[in-house]
Design an enzyme around this catalytic site. Structure first.
Site, mmCIF file in Angstrom:
data_model
loop_
_atom_site.group_PDB
_atom_site.id
_atom_site.type_symbol
_atom_site.label_atom_id
_atom_site.label_comp_id
_atom_site.label_asym_id
_atom_site.label_seq_id
_atom_site.Cartn_x
_atom_site.Cartn_y
_atom_site.Cartn_z
ATOM 1 C CB CYS A 176 32.860 41.360 33.106
ATOM 2 S SG CYS A 176 32.119 40.124 34.179
ATOM 3 C CG ASP A 222 31.027 38.698 37.209
ATOM 4 O OD1 ASP A 222 30.463 38.221 36.206
ATOM 5 O OD2 ASP A 222 32.099 38.231 37.673
ATOM 6 C CD GLN A 252 35.642 42.291 31.397
ATOM 7 O OE1 GLN A 252 35.478 41.353 30.619
ATOM 8 N NE2 GLN A 252 35.150 43.501 31.136
ATOM 9 C CG HIS A 299 38.698 38.251 33.702
ATOM 10 N ND1 HIS A 299 39.542 38.081 32.626
ATOM 11 C CD2 HIS A 299 37.428 38.214 33.180
ATOM 12 C CE1 HIS A 299 38.835 37.943 31.526
ATOM 13 N NE2 HIS A 299 37.549 38.018 31.828
ATOM 14 N NE ARG A 344 38.209 32.755 30.268
ATOM 15 C CZ ARG A 344 37.111 33.509 30.078
ATOM 16 N NH1 ARG A 344 35.944 32.939 29.849
ATOM 17 N NH2 ARG A 344 37.186 34.821 30.115
ATOM 18 N NE ARG A 349 38.233 41.421 27.957
ATOM 19 C CZ ARG A 349 37.879 40.175 28.254
ATOM 20 N NH1 ARG A 349 36.625 39.915 28.555
ATOM 21 N NH2 ARG A 349 38.764 39.194 28.276
HETATM 22 N N1 NVA Z 1 33.131 35.889 37.396
HETATM 23 C C1 NVA Z 1 32.809 35.340 36.108
HETATM 24 C C2 NVA Z 1 33.415 36.188 35.036
HETATM 25 C C3 NVA Z 1 33.081 35.735 33.644
HETATM 26 C C4 NVA Z 1 33.741 36.587 32.609
HETATM 27 C C5 NVA Z 1 33.274 33.901 36.010
HETATM 28 O O1 NVA Z 1 34.393 33.628 36.430
HETATM 29 O O2 NVA Z 1 32.520 33.062 35.527
HETATM 30 N N1 CP Z 2 33.902 38.866 30.117
HETATM 31 C C1 CP Z 2 34.418 37.719 29.652
HETATM 32 O O1 CP Z 2 35.573 37.364 29.925
HETATM 33 O O2 CP Z 2 33.581 37.043 28.842
HETATM 34 P P1 CP Z 2 33.806 35.569 28.254
HETATM 35 O O3 CP Z 2 33.662 34.617 29.422
HETATM 36 O O4 CP Z 2 32.740 35.404 27.229
HETATM 37 O O5 CP Z 2 35.184 35.488 27.676
#
Ligand code: NVA
Ligand code: CP
Length: 302
Positions: free
Chosen positions: A259, A219, A131, A128, A101, A287
């Protein structure tokens, strides 16, 4: 070498087996003797915060017989300028797989290009996939079909979630409507890339967009890495809040998806998030099952 950087890395014909495997692993969580990761070590490199992704991958790798090695990117040399390519070449000599990540999607592409072990994108600024695959699996559980199911995504239409839902919904035959203001409209390059029987449209009016929706998805308005734009985003995205007035316009059987993490009273109100039509915690649980199925797929156990 199979990687999962975007859902485009999985042929459409393999989606069904991944979802079947996820359903099997979910139904038989404590009894399934499927250990494709036995004696394998999978690194989990995280440059951003995470609750769901980190914990579900760590638990999932363990349940499949492997050892998850959590690494904070900023404590690695890549955080001090070592290239993703050199990192990939070194880590491939120690490890059996890499979950990552980070911010730049191009870094994950470079890592995968230079790795001789599978690389899984656990979220970048652009995509992502774990997800989005989970979201489709969750819809399949609730609707028993995907073709023609209408999802409206409200909020930041050029976010990693919007991008990933575009690729995944299009591939799976859903009718996806992205509802976002000008300046946050869905990315044309991602729309052009999306292949499959589904449809993607942009509708800036959230009320029109939501009419007849089977699934309402939202989101956060400020994704990780975009914090300096918070004030502007909160103002411009305010009309796209998922609240009870909006939900009334959807199909009578509508389900609410997110998500997570949710920023309550920003993109979604608590009464909607906690309502009986909200499936966000089922979605979050999935997940684990879907990522285990992805690991089985990438590590040859399917
Ligand atoms: N769009 C959000 C998703 C978090 C799971 C982010 O990137 O922070
Ligand atoms: N939805 C998701 O990826 O959550 P986290 O940021 O907690 O991993």
């Amino acid at each position: 070498m199979k990687h999962l950087l975007t859902v485009e890395d999985i042929p459409l014909s393999d989606f069904e087996s991944i979802f079947n495997m996820a359903a099997y692993l979910k139904a038989n969580r404590r009894t399934a003797d499927i250990k494709p990761l036995k004696d394998k070590t999978i690194a989990m490199i995280f440059a951003k915060s995470s609750t769901r992704t980190r914990v579900s991958f760590e638990v999932g790798i363990h349940e499949l017989g492997g050892y998850p090695m959590y690494l904070e990117e900023k404590q690695m040399q890549v955080g001090r300028g070592e290239t993703p390519a050199d990192t990939a070449k070194v880590l491939s000599r120690y490890l059996d797989g890499i979950v990552i990540r980070t911010f730049l999607h191009s870094d994950v592409v470079e890592l995968a290009r230079n790795a001789s072990v599978p690389v899984i994108n656990a979220l970048t600024n652009d995509f992502h996939p774990c997800q989005a695959l989970t979201d489709i699996f969750t819809i399949l559980e609730f609707s028993k079909k995907l073709q023609g199911v209408k999802m409206v995504f409200l909020g930041d239409g050029c976010s990693n979630m919007a991008n990933s839902l575009m690729l995944t919904c299009k591939a799976c035959g859903l009718e996806l409507v992205i509802s976002s203001p000008r300046g946050f409209e869905p990315r044309q390059d991602v729309m052009d890339r999306a292949k499959g029987p589904g449809t993607i449209t942009w509708e800036p009016d959230p009320l029109k967009a939501t009419r007849g929706a089977d699934y309402i998805y939202t989101d956060v308005w400020v994704s990780m890495g975009f914090e300096e734009e918070s004030a502007e985003r909160l103002e411009i995205l305010a009309p796209y809040q998922v609240n009870s007035a909006l939900v009334k316009l959807a199909s009578p059987d509508v389900k609410i998806m997110h998500c997570l993490p949710a920023h309550r009273e920003e993109e979604i109100t608590s009464d909607v998030l906690d309502s009986p039509v909200s499936i966000v915690f089922e979605q979050a649980e999935n997940r684990l099952h879907v990522q285990k199925a992805i690991l089985c797929y990438l590590f040859g156990a399917m």
